[in-house]
Design a protein around this motif. Structure first.
Motif: not given
Length: 179
Positions: A87-95
């Protein structure tokens, strides 16, 4: 025979999935595969978590539970993290870099840092249950961490990235310990 044991675990796991109302929307073949994977996790973890010199009662009904110290519980946590990271990746969020803001994060990160010691102990004592104990402790600490923080809805970008990085580390440790 091992084949029979795996089949019994798959059947028990399929019953658990149905009982819990999990994967109801999946096609039957996919449900069967999920049950097989849950059954294998139950067998592996049940064997791994017990001290090698002690006897234990092999109870598939207990080992296939999704709560408590079981393989399916660890799988549940891993799937939860995979879903979070997807979900984070789909929203463009990265660690990103890890920054510790509270006790739940601190406890989890300190526990993650103990993996090398757990590996050393498991080797020195010839006790794979040390790794199983570590994985379960990490799963419990992650559950507390996850309950304490809204990771994807965190408005502070640095904190969100940090918490995603911690989540990814937990998943990595599960892969290392339970492979």
């Amino acid at each position: 025979k091992l084949f029979d044991l795996i089949e019994q675990a798959r059947t028990e796991s399929l019953g658990r999935l149905t009982e819990q109302g999990l994967a109801q929307d999946y096609p039957q073949t996919e449900r069967e595969e999920i049950a097989r994977q849950v059954g294998l996790a139950a067998i592996k973890y049940a064997d791994l978590k017990n001290q090698r010199l002690t006897n234990y009662i092999f109870d598939l009904a207990r080992f296939t539970q999704f709560e408590g110290e079981t393989g399916p519980y660890l799988q549940y946590q891993a799937v939860r993290i995979q879903s979070l990271l997807k979900k984070a990746e789909d929203q463009g969020f990265k660690p990103g870099p890890i920054q510790i803001e509270d006790a739940a994060e601190r406890d989890l990160v300190l526990l993650l840092d103990r993996l090398p010691d757990a590996i050393d102990q498991a080797i020195a004592k010839r006790a794979p249950n040390v790794l199983a104990d570590h994985a379960f402790s990490v799963a419990q600490a992650f559950s507390r961490f996850y309950a304490a923080h809204h990771i994807l809805s965190e408005t502070n970008t640095a904190l969100r990235s940090s918490r995603l990085a911690v989540s990814r580390l937990v998943l990595t440790q599960f892969a290392v310990v339970l492979a």
